[in-house]
Motif scaffolding. Structure first.
Motif, mmCIF file in Angstrom:
data_model
loop_
_atom_site.group_PDB
_atom_site.id
_atom_site.type_symbol
_atom_site.label_atom_id
_atom_site.label_comp_id
_atom_site.label_asym_id
_atom_site.label_seq_id
_atom_site.Cartn_x
_atom_site.Cartn_y
_atom_site.Cartn_z
ATOM 1 N N ARG A 290 17.888 3.799 -18.266
ATOM 2 C CA ARG A 290 18.770 2.789 -17.811
ATOM 3 C C ARG A 290 18.130 2.756 -16.355
ATOM 4 N NH1 ARG A 290 20.874 7.801 -20.388
ATOM 5 N NH2 ARG A 290 19.532 8.972 -18.607
ATOM 6 N N PRO A 291 18.833 1.658 -15.957
ATOM 7 C CA PRO A 291 18.387 1.232 -14.348
ATOM 8 C C PRO A 291 18.187 2.319 -13.894
ATOM 9 C CG PRO A 291 20.012 -0.630 -15.745
ATOM 10 C CD PRO A 291 19.706 1.272 -16.690
ATOM 11 N N GLY A 292 17.571 2.405 -13.150
ATOM 12 C CA GLY A 292 17.017 3.353 -11.927
ATOM 13 C C GLY A 292 16.942 4.417 -12.513
ATOM 14 N N GLU A 293 16.109 5.068 -13.466
ATOM 15 C CA GLU A 293 15.424 6.158 -14.301
ATOM 16 C C GLU A 293 14.124 6.010 -13.282
ATOM 17 O OE1 GLU A 293 16.018 6.443 -18.063
ATOM 18 O OE2 GLU A 293 17.766 7.752 -18.081
ATOM 19 N N VAL A 294 13.856 7.297 -13.049
ATOM 20 C CA VAL A 294 12.102 7.351 -13.040
ATOM 21 C C VAL A 294 11.493 7.879 -14.114
ATOM 22 C CG1 VAL A 294 10.150 8.819 -11.434
ATOM 23 C CG2 VAL A 294 12.778 7.463 -10.545
ATOM 24 N N ILE A 295 10.938 7.590 -14.932
ATOM 25 C CA ILE A 295 9.910 7.821 -15.896
ATOM 26 C C ILE A 295 8.809 7.966 -15.660
ATOM 27 C CG2 ILE A 295 11.956 6.198 -17.603
ATOM 28 C CD1 ILE A 295 9.298 4.819 -17.532
ATOM 29 N N ALA A 296 8.785 9.249 -16.727
ATOM 30 C CA ALA A 296 6.910 9.808 -16.541
ATOM 31 C C ALA A 296 6.318 8.420 -17.918
ATOM 32 C CB ALA A 296 6.559 11.413 -16.869
ATOM 33 N N THR A 297 4.494 8.563 -16.890
ATOM 34 C CA THR A 297 3.901 7.576 -17.289
ATOM 35 C C THR A 297 2.400 8.227 -18.086
ATOM 36 O OG1 THR A 297 2.602 7.094 -15.753
ATOM 37 C CG2 THR A 297 4.392 5.534 -16.690
ATOM 38 N N ARG A 298 1.684 8.533 -18.766
ATOM 39 C CA ARG A 298 0.605 8.960 -19.177
ATOM 40 C C ARG A 298 -0.401 9.594 -18.081
ATOM 41 N NH1 ARG A 298 -1.425 10.676 -23.661
ATOM 42 N NH2 ARG A 298 -3.785 11.075 -24.232
ATOM 43 N N THR A 299 -0.228 9.164 -17.383
ATOM 44 C CA THR A 299 -1.538 8.871 -16.270
ATOM 45 C C THR A 299 -1.241 9.657 -14.932
ATOM 46 O OG1 THR A 299 -0.637 6.666 -14.661
ATOM 47 C CG2 THR A 299 -3.102 6.505 -15.798
ATOM 48 N N GLY A 300 -0.003 9.615 -14.944
ATOM 49 C CA GLY A 300 1.336 10.523 -14.195
ATOM 50 C C GLY A 300 2.067 9.641 -13.196
ATOM 51 N N VAL A 301 1.486 8.856 -13.130
ATOM 52 C CA VAL A 301 2.008 7.200 -12.320
ATOM 53 C C VAL A 301 4.018 7.484 -12.295
ATOM 54 C CG1 VAL A 301 2.817 5.194 -11.615
ATOM 55 C CG2 VAL A 301 0.509 6.283 -11.939
ATOM 56 N N SER A 302 4.716 8.507 -11.728
ATOM 57 C CA SER A 302 5.807 7.990 -12.063
ATOM 58 C C SER A 302 6.744 6.473 -11.273
ATOM 59 C CB SER A 302 6.729 8.534 -11.424
ATOM 60 O OG SER A 302 6.737 8.146 -9.643
ATOM 61 N N VAL A 303 7.039 5.722 -12.254
ATOM 62 C CA VAL A 303 7.485 4.246 -12.786
ATOM 63 C C VAL A 303 9.423 4.305 -12.250
ATOM 64 C CG1 VAL A 303 8.406 2.075 -14.154
ATOM 65 C CG2 VAL A 303 5.653 3.896 -13.616
ATOM 66 N N GLU A 304 10.363 3.348 -11.567
ATOM 67 C CA GLU A 304 11.867 3.312 -11.560
ATOM 68 C C GLU A 304 11.832 1.996 -12.059
ATOM 69 O OE1 GLU A 304 14.861 2.950 -7.741
ATOM 70 O OE2 GLU A 304 12.408 2.517 -7.465
ATOM 71 N N ILE A 305 12.784 2.745 -13.398
ATOM 72 C CA ILE A 305 13.212 1.567 -13.574
ATOM 73 C C ILE A 305 13.849 0.647 -13.146
ATOM 74 C CG2 ILE A 305 14.204 0.384 -15.711
ATOM 75 C CD1 ILE A 305 11.467 2.006 -16.040
ATOM 76 N N ASP A 306 13.777 -0.585 -12.711
ATOM 77 C CA ASP A 306 14.187 -1.787 -11.893
ATOM 78 C C ASP A 306 14.586 -2.244 -13.179
ATOM 79 O OD1 ASP A 306 15.068 -2.762 -9.521
ATOM 80 O OD2 ASP A 306 14.103 -4.634 -10.284
#
Length: 458
Positions: A290-306
């Protein structure tokens, strides 16, 4: 060597008609060697050897005794691609000896111009064949790779989802003795590919990461990554109908990556390759990201779904990070990533981004050499400000400014800083029919990438 149906061996085509290949600069000299009757025929048809022109030459019995083909750039395969559709039915052979480069371009262009996607309809019979005294094996393999891209992109999603894409890649691996693995569904979380899982989890077809490995350990190692979004609804930030209509093509990057890997193996280049394809369907469902979620990535960088419609870069982030862990000498990725690249460069010029000037120039030079052009765009790092998030390390989208640049900057975040990397934002599609470029899926930048890798391997 079994030839595709659009070709015939010269020994089997003893009665092939002569095909005169002429450009505007050479037309006057060629015409001076012809009879007055042929000259009058040319005048009657106002033939001047313009590019993409064709004229049958009459025999004494009224049947064609040959033909003249007007071409532009003699080394551009598409200069010859009108021939199979424009010539009268029959077998055709060059009327005179051609330089090797011209003959190779003719052979490839004839094949590109003969292509038809007939999976769902009755195939039309082959009308014209090019007689080959000595088929160029590499040109045939390049044609197969281009057709592979077209076929994969043209196939509707019901027959080209993540599972079918896996079947294709697995079959290619088996044909060439390559190692193949697929990490699927919940295993993506267990093996730390959370971003791929997040994008693909809403589909009834499980997301997966496809991996093919081939070549000797002593050879230079190239990682090839392709965006495999087999259909893109846009997710909860749903696309309008006209924007969704052709989204079967959103796995065009994967199609390019798979075809390039297959071509490298077919030509047995002295390279070691790792092919990685994150394959998902960006679907809408109760568990869609969903928009606004923060998801994890393999490198540990967190990504907010705009924006859930900026999903391709999200899955590529995990794949590029994994590619970097293999310590390759070079990373290439292909993706139908942004509409902004099309706005900037149109449909025919893929946008090239790279963190390595020598690598970028090599790919550009190869594109000019084989007439498969691309255009370098800047990794303008001040634009990282458009990917700023107030709650995560990074946003997957943000501003409408410089959309292809910010998408490339997003990807760069997941590539080790000292590793040569190039990203191709390719359209993988023709909006209309042109000689050698039929409407539908298209390989753009593929031949250039192969030529570059061939040069590096040598």
């Amino acid at each position: 060597m079994k030839l595709p149906a659009c070709y015939v061996s010269a020994t089997e085509a003893a009665h092939a008609l002569p095909l005169h290949i002429v450009d505007r600069d050479g037309f006057a000299a060629w015409r001076a060697t012809q009879s007055d009757a042929i000259g009058a025929w040319l005048d009657a048809h106002a033939f001047d050897a313009s590019p993409c022109s064709c004229l049958a030459l009459p025999g004494s019995d009224g049947a064609p005794a040959g033909a003249i083909l007007g071409v532009g750039d003699m080394l551009d395969p598409c200069s010859y691609a009108h021939a199979p559709r424009a010539l009268p039915a029959g077998d055709w052979a060059p009327a005179s000896d051609l330089p090797a480069g011209t003959l190779r371009a003719l052979q490839l262009g004839w094949g590109l111009g003969s292509y038809a996607f007939d999976r769902y309809r009755t195939p039309k019979p082959v009308r014209t064949r090019l007689a080959l005294a000595d088929a160029d094996a590499e040109a045939l393999d390049v044609l197969t790779a281009c057709a592979r891209v077209r076929d994969l992109v043209n196939t509707p999603t019901q027959d080209m989802g993540p599972d079918q894409l896996e079947d294709v890649a697995r079959g290619i691996a088996q044909a060439h003795g390559a190692e193949f693995t697929a990490i699927t569904g919940g295993d993506l979380l267990e093996q730390n590919f959370p971003a791929i899982h997040a994008v693909g989890r809403a589909s009834h077809r499980a997301p997966r990461l496809l991996a093919l490995r081939w070549g000797e350990a002593s050879h230079p190692h190239v990682a090839i990554v392709g965006k495999g979004v087999c259909f893109d609804t846009g997710g909860l930030d749903i696309k309008p109908a006209d924007g969704m209509r052709n989204m079967k093509k959103d796995m065009g990057g994967a199609a390019h990556a798979i075809a390039l890997a297959e071509l490298v193996m077919a030509r047995k280049l002295p390279l070691r390759i790792t092919l990685l394809v994150p394959a998902v369907e960006n679907a809408i469902g109760p568990n869609a990201f969903r928009p606004g979620e923060v998801i994890a990535t393999r490198t540990g960088v967190s990504v907010e779904i705009d924006n859930t419609d900026a999903e391709g870069r999200v899955i590529l982030g995990d794949a590029l990070a994994y590619a970097g862990e293999q310590s390759p000498d070079l990373v290439l990725d292909f993706a139908t990533l942004t509409g902004a690249a099309r706005i900037a460069l149109g449909p025919d010029l893929p946008a090239l981004f790279s963190n390595d000037d020598a690598l970028a120039q090599a790919w550009l030079d190869a594109g000019m050499q084989v007439r498969d052009p691309l255009w370098r765009m800047p990794l303008w790092r001040p634009y990282l400000r458009y990917l700023t998030s107030k709650v995560a390390d990074l946003a997957n989208a943000g501003s409408k400014m410089a959309g292809s640049v910010t998408a490339a900057l997003y990807l760069e975040r997941f590539v080790p800083g000292d590793m040569p990397w190039a990203h191709l934002d390719t359209y993988a599609w023709n909006d209309s029919d042109r000689p050698g470029r039929p409407a539908g899926g298209e390989a753009l930048g593929l031949r250039a990438a192969f030529e570059m890798l061939k040069s590096r391997a040598s």
